[in-house]
Motif scaffolding. Structure first.
Motif, PDB file in Angstrom:
ATOM      1  N   THR A  92     -17.212   9.847  -3.354  1.00  0.00           N
ATOM      2  CA  THR A  92     -17.911   8.741  -4.005  1.00  0.00           C
ATOM      3  C   THR A  92     -18.308   9.029  -5.444  1.00  0.00           C
ATOM      4  N   LEU A  93     -18.612  10.290  -5.755  1.00  0.00           N
ATOM      5  CA  LEU A  93     -19.089  10.637  -7.090  1.00  0.00           C
ATOM      6  C   LEU A  93     -18.144  10.223  -8.220  1.00  0.00           C
ATOM      7  N   PRO A  94     -16.821  10.303  -8.050  1.00  0.00           N
ATOM      8  CA  PRO A  94     -15.950   9.939  -9.174  1.00  0.00           C
ATOM      9  C   PRO A  94     -16.258   8.576  -9.774  1.00  0.00           C
ATOM     10  N   CYS A  95     -16.577   7.598  -8.944  1.00  0.00           N
ATOM     11  CA  CYS A  95     -16.816   6.245  -9.466  1.00  0.00           C
ATOM     12  C   CYS A  95     -18.168   6.113 -10.150  1.00  0.00           C
ATOM     13  N   ASN A  96     -19.095   7.026  -9.870  1.00  0.00           N
ATOM     14  CA  ASN A  96     -20.331   7.067 -10.648  1.00  0.00           C
ATOM     15  C   ASN A  96     -20.066   7.656 -12.022  1.00  0.00           C
ATOM     16  N   LEU A  97     -19.175   8.632 -12.083  1.00  0.00           N
ATOM     17  CA  LEU A  97     -18.836   9.244 -13.363  1.00  0.00           C
ATOM     18  C   LEU A  97     -18.051   8.295 -14.255  1.00  0.00           C
ATOM     19  N   THR A  98     -17.196   7.464 -13.671  1.00  0.00           N
ATOM     20  CA  THR A  98     -16.379   6.529 -14.446  1.00  0.00           C
ATOM     21  C   THR A  98     -17.033   5.173 -14.621  1.00  0.00           C
ATOM     22  N   GLY A  99     -18.001   4.838 -13.758  1.00  0.00           N
ATOM     23  CA  GLY A  99     -18.697   3.561 -13.846  1.00  0.00           C
ATOM     24  C   GLY A  99     -17.974   2.402 -13.192  1.00  0.00           C
ATOM     25  N   GLN A 100     -16.817   2.632 -12.601  1.00  0.00           N
ATOM     26  CA  GLN A 100     -16.065   1.511 -12.044  1.00  0.00           C
ATOM     27  C   GLN A 100     -16.638   1.074 -10.688  1.00  0.00           C
ATOM     28  N   PRO A 101     -16.412  -0.173 -10.279  1.00  0.00           N
ATOM     29  CA  PRO A 101     -16.986  -0.678  -9.031  1.00  0.00           C
ATOM     30  C   PRO A 101     -16.280  -0.084  -7.821  1.00  0.00           C
ATOM     31  N   ASP A 160      -8.312   8.595 -17.358  1.00  0.00           N
ATOM     32  CA  ASP A 160      -7.163   8.727 -16.464  1.00  0.00           C
ATOM     33  C   ASP A 160      -7.171   7.665 -15.372  1.00  0.00           C
ATOM     34  N   LEU A 161      -8.332   7.377 -14.818  1.00  0.00           N
ATOM     35  CA  LEU A 161      -8.388   6.364 -13.758  1.00  0.00           C
ATOM     36  C   LEU A 161      -8.186   4.963 -14.323  1.00  0.00           C
ATOM     37  N   ALA A 162      -8.717   4.704 -15.503  1.00  0.00           N
ATOM     38  CA  ALA A 162      -8.487   3.393 -16.125  1.00  0.00           C
ATOM     39  C   ALA A 162      -7.005   3.170 -16.391  1.00  0.00           C
ATOM     40  N   LEU A 163      -6.292   4.204 -16.863  1.00  0.00           N
ATOM     41  CA  LEU A 163      -4.850   4.088 -17.096  1.00  0.00           C
ATOM     42  C   LEU A 163      -4.102   3.917 -15.773  1.00  0.00           C
ATOM     43  N   TRP A 164      -4.540   4.611 -14.738  1.00  0.00           N
ATOM     44  CA  TRP A 164      -3.898   4.480 -13.423  1.00  0.00           C
ATOM     45  C   TRP A 164      -3.999   3.035 -12.934  1.00  0.00           C
ATOM     46  N   VAL A 213       0.856  -1.195   0.000  1.00  0.00           N
ATOM     47  CA  VAL A 213       0.000   0.000   0.000  1.00  0.00           C
ATOM     48  C   VAL A 213       0.886   1.237   0.000  1.00  0.00           C
ATOM     49  N   GLU A 214       0.594   2.161  -0.917  1.00  0.00           N
ATOM     50  CA  GLU A 214       1.349   3.405  -0.935  1.00  0.00           C
ATOM     51  C   GLU A 214       0.401   4.593  -1.132  1.00  0.00           C
ATOM     52  N   GLU A 215       0.739   5.707  -0.511  1.00  0.00           N
ATOM     53  CA  GLU A 215      -0.071   6.913  -0.681  1.00  0.00           C
ATOM     54  C   GLU A 215       0.207   7.501  -2.065  1.00  0.00           C
ATOM     55  N   VAL A 216      -0.862   7.940  -2.732  1.00  0.00           N
ATOM     56  CA  VAL A 216      -0.735   8.370  -4.125  1.00  0.00           C
ATOM     57  C   VAL A 216      -1.213   9.803  -4.361  1.00  0.00           C
ATOM     58  N   GLY A 217      -1.551  10.520  -3.310  1.00  0.00           N
ATOM     59  CA  GLY A 217      -1.931  11.920  -3.479  1.00  0.00           C
ATOM     60  C   GLY A 217      -3.369  12.109  -3.906  1.00  0.00           C
ATOM     61  N   PRO A 218      -3.713  13.343  -4.281  1.00  0.00           N
ATOM     62  CA  PRO A 218      -5.115  13.679  -4.555  1.00  0.00           C
ATOM     63  C   PRO A 218      -5.710  13.058  -5.827  1.00  0.00           C
ATOM     64  N   MET A 219      -4.918  12.631  -6.784  1.00  0.00           N
ATOM     65  CA  MET A 219      -5.356  11.925  -7.998  1.00  0.00           C
ATOM     66  C   MET A 219      -5.912  12.851  -9.095  1.00  0.00           C
ATOM     67  N   PHE A 220      -6.823  13.762  -8.750  1.00  0.00           N
ATOM     68  CA  PHE A 220      -7.420  14.640  -9.759  1.00  0.00           C
ATOM     69  C   PHE A 220      -7.933  15.902  -9.082  1.00  0.00           C
ATOM     70  N   GLU A 221      -8.338  16.871  -9.894  1.00  0.00           N
ATOM     71  CA  GLU A 221      -8.782  18.156  -9.364  1.00  0.00           C
ATOM     72  C   GLU A 221     -10.175  18.053  -8.744  1.00  0.00           C
TER      73      GLU A 221
END
Length: 473
Positions: free
Chosen positions: A408-417, A366-370, A297-305
């Motif tokens: 929580t909203l980001p995963c609704n926008l991307t559709g990922q589980p 971006d999240l799929a590539l991550w 497990v590693e900390e990865v920062g804020p990820m997106f704006e």
């Protein structure tokens, strides 16, 4: 309040009792209806109960089990449907005076799936008006309360479902999630809450303003029950062209395979959100459980704006669509906070919408590539524990974009589980959830991580604080 032998059993445990003839759906339903009736005045979690219909369904299920012909392992298990979702012949009120008692003409797809599995739908659960917020109170229904502390909200918008499940009324209850509406109430009530991949469980009707971000699911007390529910609800439906193809998979198989060797990112500031210090500490400590299980497990920062600039047009513009459908003479009966958003949304232009959809595509990419380099992403579920029931949502004191659903909203926008699992309790004795986010369409990966975490924490039901709160009611 009197207890029965069935109050805190899981669906998996009840299924075994049914198969061995050691309990019947009729007696289980009777016990659960009695508990629901006793707690309803205090929790206000149900908007409708169909006792006669449920009892008839329980007798039919009992007969199938006696013949050794259950429709599924969940045959005879009682559940409810959130009152944003159709049951044929029942009204769908959405917590709103702008609706009426007109019976729904047909079932929602998820309702059909649960009935086909033999489940007993004994009622409909409470929701905020049109599911608009991460708390559960509405002009039509009033306040729904948290079994951990009746002065606090069980979250929303599937707050009726979370309240019922956490109070031990029945094993799991249907919810849906268009911005966190399964995960947030799960976090606020110490439950297991999986938002499956978008399209994993079909949507019908699929013409609601938020249909392209909503996933159906359940709020449960165990990962196994969650997997069992996904088994009977997943799969395509010709009425929903966006539903995913059938997976030749039993979601209960491989749950205990563990996470050893997995690479996991932890983002306490996902989207530049600032959770309460106590929430951050509990989630960080929960993330370390995965290291104990053999993951890195590693900390990865804020990820997106921050999401507000790009995605508020989608939110308020969609509510404006609903607003245009409501007769003018009923506008004064709407939740004032919702009406304010709807009216603000009337100014959203097609260009605003188009820009938001472009930003959504970039976020999903971006999240799929991550996820090509990480098996999972961990984050808080909500910035706070369950707030007081009187909290004004999207007010200056509790803005949606910083206090409501920013994690929580980001995963609704991307559709990922994504899922919520109980991470621990605050000093005030309220639960906090850790969010487990998987790659696109990898529901089995998220379930496996959920089960590994569950086995490491020893979180069991009934929880002492809930028993203390409900004692004497």
């Amino acid at each position: 309040m009197s207890e029965s032998a069935f109050d805190w059993l899981s669906a998996a445990e009840l299924s075994k009792l049914f198969s061995r003839g050691e309990a019947s759906p009729v007696e289980v339903l009777d016990a659960m209806l009695k508990r629901a009736a006793a707690l309803q005045p205090h929790l206000n979690a149900l908007v409708l109960i169909d006792k006669d219909g449920a009892q008839a369904a329980a007798k039919a299920a009992e007969s199938r089990w006696r013949k050794g012909e259950p429709l599924s392992p969940l045959d005879g298990i009682p559940t409810t449907i959130k009152d944003t979702t159709n049951i044929k012949g029942w009204p769908t009120r959405y917590g709103s005076h702008s609706t009426d008692e007109t019976p729904a003409p047909d079932n929602a797809a998820v309702t059909d799936r649960l009935l086909a599995a033999g489940m007993i739908i004994f009622g409909k659960s409470a929701t905020p008006e049109f599911g608009w917020k991460a708390l559960t109170d509405s002009p039509l229904q009033g306040f729904t309360r948290n079994p951990w502390n009746l002065a606090h909200s069980p979250g929303g918008s599937s707050g009726g479902a979370s309240s019922l499940t956490a109070a031990g009324i029945n094993p799991f209850n249907h919810g849906n999630d268009g911005g966190g509406s399964i995960r947030i109430p799960a976090s606020h009530t110490g439950l297991v809450g999986l938002k499956p991949s978008y399209g994993r469980i079909p949507q019908y009707p699929a013409d609601a303003p938020f249909a392209d971000v909503i996933s159906q699911g359940v709020l449960a007390r165990s990962v196994l029950d969650t997997a069992m529910a996904l088994n009977v609800t997943a799969g395509p439906d010709p009425r929903d062209w966006r539903s995913l193809p059938t997976e030749a998979r039993d979601y209960t198989v491989g749950l205990d395979a563990g996470v050893r060797g997995w690479k996991i990112g932890l983002s306490l500031d996902l989207g530049h959100v600032k959770a309460d210090p106590e929430v951050r500490e509990l989630v960080a400590a929960a993330a370390r459980r995965f290291e104990e299980l053999g993951a890195h497990v590693e900390e990865v920062g804020p990820m997106f704006e921050s999401l507000q600039e790009h995605f508020e047009p989608l939110w308020i513009g969609s509510f404006a669509t609903r607003f245009r459908q409501i007769p003018t003479q009923l506008h004064d009966k709407l939740d004032p906070g919702l009406r304010a958003l709807m009216e603000k949304g009337l100014a959203i232009t097609l260009a605003d919408y188009a820009k938001a959809f472009e930003a959504r595509s970039r976020l999903a990419r971006d999240l799929a590539l991550w996820h090509r380099n990480y098996d999972l992403l961990l984050a808080p579920v909500a910035p706070t524990a369950g707030p007081p029931v009187e909290t004004l949502y999207n007010s200056e004191a509790f803005p949606r974009w910083t206090k409501g659903a920013p994690y929580t909203l980001p995963c609704n926008l991307t559709g990922q589980p994504a899922a919520s699992m109980p991470a621990g309790l605050t000093s005030a004795g309220l639960p906090v959830g850790i969010q487990i986010i998987g790659p696109p369409r990898a529901d089995d990966v998220v379930l496996r991580a959920m089960r590994a975490f569950e086995s490491a924490t020893g979180w069991t039901w009934p929880q002492p604080k809930v028993l203390e709160t409900l004692k004497g009611l």
